[in-house]
Motif scaffolding. Structure first.
Motif, PDB file in Angstrom:
ATOM      1  N   CYS A 120       0.832  -1.207   0.000  1.00 47.84           N
ATOM      2  CA  CYS A 120       0.000   0.000   0.000  1.00 47.84           C
ATOM      3  C   CYS A 120       0.869   1.260   0.000  1.00 47.84           C
ATOM      4  O   CYS A 120       0.518   2.258  -0.634  1.00 47.84           O
ATOM      5  CB  CYS A 120      -0.929   0.004   1.213  1.00 47.84           C
ATOM      6  SG  CYS A 120      -2.250  -1.214   1.135  1.00 47.84           S
ATOM      7  N   VAL A 121       1.985   1.212   0.719  1.00 44.71           N
ATOM      8  CA  VAL A 121       2.906   2.356   0.720  1.00 44.71           C
ATOM      9  C   VAL A 121       3.383   2.638  -0.698  1.00 44.71           C
ATOM     10  O   VAL A 121       3.444   3.792  -1.142  1.00 44.71           O
ATOM     11  CB  VAL A 121       4.101   2.095   1.658  1.00 44.71           C
ATOM     12  CG1 VAL A 121       5.166   3.179   1.485  1.00 44.71           C
ATOM     13  CG2 VAL A 121       3.648   2.050   3.108  1.00 44.71           C
TER      14      VAL A 121
ATOM     15  N   ILE B 270       1.173   4.445   6.598  1.00 47.54           N
ATOM     16  CA  ILE B 270       1.321   4.597   5.144  1.00 47.54           C
ATOM     17  C   ILE B 270       1.687   6.025   4.787  1.00 47.54           C
ATOM     18  O   ILE B 270       2.647   6.273   4.041  1.00 47.54           O
ATOM     19  CB  ILE B 270       0.017   4.179   4.433  1.00 47.54           C
ATOM     20  CG1 ILE B 270      -0.191   2.668   4.545  1.00 47.54           C
ATOM     21  CG2 ILE B 270       0.038   4.607   2.970  1.00 47.54           C
ATOM     22  CD1 ILE B 270      -1.537   2.189   4.048  1.00 47.54           C
TER      23      ILE B 270
END
Length: 410
Positions: free
Chosen positions: A208-209, A373
């Motif tokens: 997701c990062v 994130i």
């Protein structure tokens, strides 16, 4: 008795003789000198507390001594950690990469004191409240840790009397041994007592990062965002970056973490609760032209949003078309999803609301993950922007799998 415990007793014998003739000055700037007096203060506080408890003294005085004792333990352990850094080469120290998985509520600055206190509680036969099974499983390791603390204190105490300017080989060996034991207890205790990320969860979080970072850097390249907004942490980014990431994950980087053709369990947990809704959004995004996608992304980055897009040219609210049987159209009952909407602006408004809803709920339902994130995204995007990023129709996407992108981007 281990070899290192034997070394500690040997140092104690010779140190007792040396102590009669030499001790560091309080003004001495060396870490070992500070340790000597911090250790002496801790011993005095522990003796006072034990005496007060035997006499069943005032509970308020007991609590005050306990608070001072915890603070003294934290201060002493910080000095032990500093001694480890000074004496033990980095290559020989215990790795602590596991700390990246710790939840936000864990304060690393006060962690050592809390760990020492918990080890004493478990070693004495007590249990951590609501953690009976975990307490029993950790008791043996806690006893070993308390013993290791005693050994390293004794070794440093004698070293501070003999020579505060350096460390003997035996002292270095004991510090190295203690560092590995302490790291093991820290890892086992946090894993048992705190809600921690598993390896699989952490890998998905890194995917997701990568997605959020590439979506942000793409937005900078296309002019939706500016580098100054990133550098100065513009508050609007807290909303615009997750919204752009949803669009990019569904339409620009379809092979990334938002690849909805995978099983539900393979999707990052923060998006699983919207799995079916994300599929409907993806179908609508695939119907957009390049110009419409650009307009939608610009609106998602703007504080004003779509403004009056929900109204037609006459200023009246748009209506959803009805089928011939009089029922309202929807995406699921139309061969072409666009047929369910009055016009292009109606479609964009629907998408704006849907994407914003999914992204904004991440701030509530997955607040911890979003903090992690966005923290990494700001770190990545403060670096120079790479030369090229995937664009719609350009055939460039996140590198094969998200795991590969994670290692190359983050």
């Amino acid at each position: 008795m281990t070899t290192f415990e034997t070394k500690g007793l040997t140092l104690s014998f010779f140190g007792s003789i040396k102590k009669l003739f030499s001790k560091p000055k309080k003004s001495d700037p060396h870490t070992l000198a500070a340790f000597y007096y911090a250790d002496r203060d801790l011993t005095r506080l522990a003796d006072e507390l034990a005496s007060l408890r035997r006499k069943r003294g005032d509970p308020k005085a007991v609590r005050d001594l306990q608070r001072r004792l915890r603070a003294a333990q934290q201060a002493l352990m910080d000095l032990v950690t500093q001694c480890v850094r000074e004496a033990v080469p980095e290559s020989d120290r215990a790795p602590r990469a596991f700390r990246v998985k710790y939840p936000d509520e864990i304060n690393l600055e006060t962690l050592n004191g809390g760990l020492w206190h918990s080890a004493e509680i478990l070693a004495s036969g007590q249990i951590i409240v609501n953690r009976e099974v975990e307490s029993v499983s950790l008791r043996s390791l806690a006893k070993h840790t308390v013993s290791a603390i005693g050994v390293v204190r004794q070794a440093l105490r004698q070293q501070s009397v003999m020579n505060v300017r350096g460390y003997s080989k035996d002292t270095v060996d004991i510090l190295c041994w203690f560092d590995h034991n302490w790291a093991e207890y820290e890892l086992q205790y946090i894993d048992s007592m705190c809600a921690n990320l598993s390896s699989e969860q952490y890998e998905k979080l890194q995917e997701c990062v990568v997605l959020f970072s590439e979506a942000t850097q793409r937005a900078i390249k296309l002019g939706y965002l500016t580098q100054d907004m990133i550098d100065y942490y513009d508050p609007i980014l807290m909303f615009s970056i997750p919204r752009l990431a949803v669009v990019c994950g569904l339409a620009i980087f379809p092979d990334g973490p938002l690849n909805l053709d995978r099983k539900l369990c393979e999707i990052p947990s923060c998006f699983q609760f919207q799995f079916a809704f994300l599929k409907r959004i993806r179908e609508l995004l695939r119907c957009l032209t390049s110009e419409e996608l650009c307009e939608l992304e610009r609106a998602l980055c703007s504080a004003e949003g779509l403004g009056t897009l929900e109204r037609d040219e006459t200023g009246k609210p748009t209506k959803v078309k009805q089928r011939e049987d009089g029922t309202e159209n929807n995406v699921n009952c139309c061969e072409n999803p666009r047929d369910a909407f009055h016009d292009s602006r109606d479609l964009l408004h629907r998408l704006f609301v849907a994407v914003s809803g999914v992204a904004d709920q991440l701030q509530t339902n997955s607040a911890r993950e979003m903090r992690l994130i966005l923290k990494d995204v700001f770190t990545v995007c403060n670096d120079p922007v790479p030369a090229s990023f995937g664009e719609r129709g350009g055939g460039v996407s996140m590198s094969g799998t998200s795991s590969t992108s994670s290692s190359s981007t983050v």
